[in-house]
Write an enzyme that holds these catalytic residues in place. Structure first.
Site, PDB file in Angstrom:
ATOM      1  N   HIS A   1       0.848  -1.194   0.000  1.00 18.97           N
ATOM      2  CA  HIS A   1       0.000   0.000   0.000  1.00 18.97           C
ATOM      3  C   HIS A   1       0.880   1.239   0.000  1.00 18.97           C
ATOM      4  CE1 HIS A   1      -3.538   2.399   0.614  1.00 18.97           C
ATOM      5  NE2 HIS A   1      -3.042   2.941   1.715  1.00 18.97           N
TER       6      HIS A   1
ATOM      7  N   GLY B   1       2.587   5.100   4.552  1.00 20.70           N
ATOM      8  CA  GLY B   1       2.116   5.744   5.769  1.00 20.70           C
ATOM      9  C   GLY B   1       0.734   5.242   6.129  1.00 20.70           C
ATOM     10  N   ASP B   2       0.253   5.674   7.298  1.00 21.06           N
ATOM     11  CA  ASP B   2      -1.064   5.251   7.748  1.00 21.06           C
ATOM     12  C   ASP B   2      -2.148   5.791   6.819  1.00 21.06           C
ATOM     13  OD1 ASP B   2       0.141   4.003   9.884  1.00 21.06           O
ATOM     14  OD2 ASP B   2      -0.087   5.736  11.219  1.00 21.06           O
TER      15      ASP B   2
ATOM     16  N   ILE C   1      -3.142   9.741   5.950  1.00 19.99           N
ATOM     17  CA  ILE C   1      -2.017  10.613   6.289  1.00 19.99           C
ATOM     18  C   ILE C   1      -1.728  11.632   5.195  1.00 19.99           C
ATOM     19  CG2 ILE C   1      -0.151   9.217   5.307  1.00 19.99           C
ATOM     20  CD1 ILE C   1      -0.033  10.802   8.785  1.00 19.99           C
TER      21      ILE C   1
ATOM     22  N   LYS D   1      -0.930  10.512   1.607  1.00 22.80           N
ATOM     23  CA  LYS D   1       0.011   9.972   0.605  1.00 22.80           C
ATOM     24  C   LYS D   1      -0.397  10.388  -0.812  1.00 22.80           C
ATOM     25  CE  LYS D   1      -0.755   5.765   1.987  1.00 22.80           C
ATOM     26  NZ  LYS D   1      -1.622   6.068   3.150  1.00 22.80           N
ATOM     27  N   SER D   2      -1.667  10.195  -1.137  1.00 18.53           N
ATOM     28  CA  SER D   2      -2.124  10.513  -2.493  1.00 18.53           C
ATOM     29  C   SER D   2      -2.061  12.014  -2.759  1.00 18.53           C
ATOM     30  CB  SER D   2      -3.550   9.997  -2.707  1.00 18.53           C
ATOM     31  OG  SER D   2      -3.595   8.583  -2.623  1.00 18.53           O
TER      32      SER D   2
ATOM     33  N   ASP E   1      -2.103   3.912  -4.425  1.00 19.15           N
ATOM     34  CA  ASP E   1      -2.892   2.998  -3.595  1.00 19.15           C
ATOM     35  C   ASP E   1      -2.285   1.597  -3.528  1.00 19.15           C
ATOM     36  OD1 ASP E   1      -5.103   2.523  -1.862  1.00 19.15           O
ATOM     37  OD2 ASP E   1      -6.028   1.353  -3.460  1.00 19.15           O
TER      38      ASP E   1
ATOM     39  N   GLU F   1      -6.492   8.612  -6.302  1.00 17.62           N
ATOM     40  CA  GLU F   1      -7.717   8.901  -5.550  1.00 17.62           C
ATOM     41  C   GLU F   1      -7.441   9.983  -4.509  1.00 17.62           C
ATOM     42  OE1 GLU F   1     -10.694   6.993  -2.221  1.00 17.62           O
ATOM     43  OE2 GLU F   1      -9.031   5.797  -2.998  1.00 17.62           O
TER      44      GLU F   1
ATOM     45  N   ARG G   1      17.227  13.372  13.194  1.00 14.24           N
ATOM     46  CA  ARG G   1      17.481  14.748  12.773  1.00 14.24           C
ATOM     47  C   ARG G   1      18.798  14.893  12.024  1.00 14.24           C
ATOM     48  NH1 ARG G   1      15.940  18.911  17.509  1.00 14.24           N
ATOM     49  NH2 ARG G   1      16.206  20.306  15.705  1.00 14.24           N
TER      50      ARG G   1
END
Length: 311
Positions: free
Chosen positions: A138, A153-154, A157, A159-160, A177, A202, A243
């Site tokens: 995913h 990522g969850d 969050i 991503k798309s 997706d 999407e 960091r």
């Protein structure tokens, strides 16, 4: 998973010398190729008829040197029902005995003007990629500055949305997706979209967008090597994020590992710009320019100078 003979013909631009339509529908189930040298001498103990048979100058020259009846007999032994096709390289003339045996045994005969070694490499590479085992993950796969970056990522969050912003910034969408990833060799991962999701992205609240229609052919790519993984996660004040860039993580798919970085998502952060910077920084490291190492060297030098001054 299999590849049809007609797909190989189209991909490698082969010429059909003999091949009824049904013969071009034969399935190829192995990426291995056979160059039948010993078989032409009559040695068939370890013959692998389920592979594509590739004839180059050496095999062709030996075949032509044989008497006509012997040539026909050895080809009859080679051409078995499970043989997908026979390819003759270098544009060499196909002997009449080969055509006769092919008609009787129902085997497609193909030719190419390419050199044998080049044709063999292209054919093996194509079959390897098509027949390799796929792993679906995913995420969003983007081509950023010519480098494949997998964004994960969850759910929810962004991503798309990040992928769409990267498209607007001139980068290319490979898959959204669902990303189908396969190992092209022992050290290289490639990704491609599911056919039903090709060129689509999407966006919550908007729906499905056809990126190619809206942004043009330059905004999409059919497949890409996967070189870097980026994981987006919500910013947490109780969690320590890297960091300096010296805490290396890896993502392993199909036995091949690639570097992965975690990027905290927080209001006001331009994630697409951060991902661009991450991609460029990774490329710089691959070229031998490591900003973390440079900082360490400068810090060590500064500490040493201060110690001398305070001594």
């Amino acid at each position: 998973m299999s590849v049809l003979v007609k797909e190989v013909i189209e991909k490698l631009r082969l010429d059909i010398v003999y091949g009824e339509p049904e013969l071009l529908e034969k399935e190829i189930n192995t990426a291995d190729i056979t160059r039948p040298g010993l078989e032409m001498t009559g040695y068939f103990d370890y013959y692998t008829p389920e592979r594509i048979q590739l004839l180059g100058m050496k095999e062709w020259s030996y075949l032509i040197s044989m008497p006509s009846n012997s040539r026909y007999e050895v080809l009859k032994k080679m051409f078995l029902p499970e043989t997908p096709a026979v390819i003759v390289a270098r544009g060499l003339v196909v002997p009449e005995e080969m055509l006769k045996a092919a008609r009787e045994c129902k085997i497609a005969i193909l030719t190419s003007r390419a050199a044998t070694s080049r044709l063999s490499g292209e054919l093996s590479s194509y079959l390897d990629s098509r027949l390799a085992e796929r792993t679906s993950v995913h995420g969003v796969l983007m081509d950023i500055y010519g480098m494949g970056v997998l964004i994960q990522g969850d759910s929810g969050i962004g991503k798309s949305e990040t992928g769409l912003e990267l498209v607007k910034r001139g980068h290319r969408l490979v898959a959204d997706d669902r990303v189908d990833i396969f190992a092209k060799d022992e050290i290289t991962l490639w990704g491609e979209p599911a056919e039903i999701l090709k060129h689509l992205i999407e966006i919550r609240g908007v729906g499905i967008i056809d990126v190619m229609s809206l942004y043009g052919a330059s905004a999409v790519k059919d497949s890409s090597q996967v070189q870097l993984a980026v994981y987006l996660e919500n910013y947490d004040t109780h969690k320590t994020f890297d960091r300096l860039g010296n805490n290396a993580e890896e993502l392993e798919v199909s036995g091949v590992a690639i570097p992965r970085i975690r990027i905290p998502v927080k209001t006001g952060r331009n994630i697409s710009v951060v991902i661009e910077a991450a991609a460029m920084n990774y490329r710089a490291k691959e070229m031998g320019f490591d900003a973390t190492r440079l900082f360490d060297e400068r810090l060590t030098s500064l500490i040493a100078r201060n110690e001398v001054q305070n001594a």
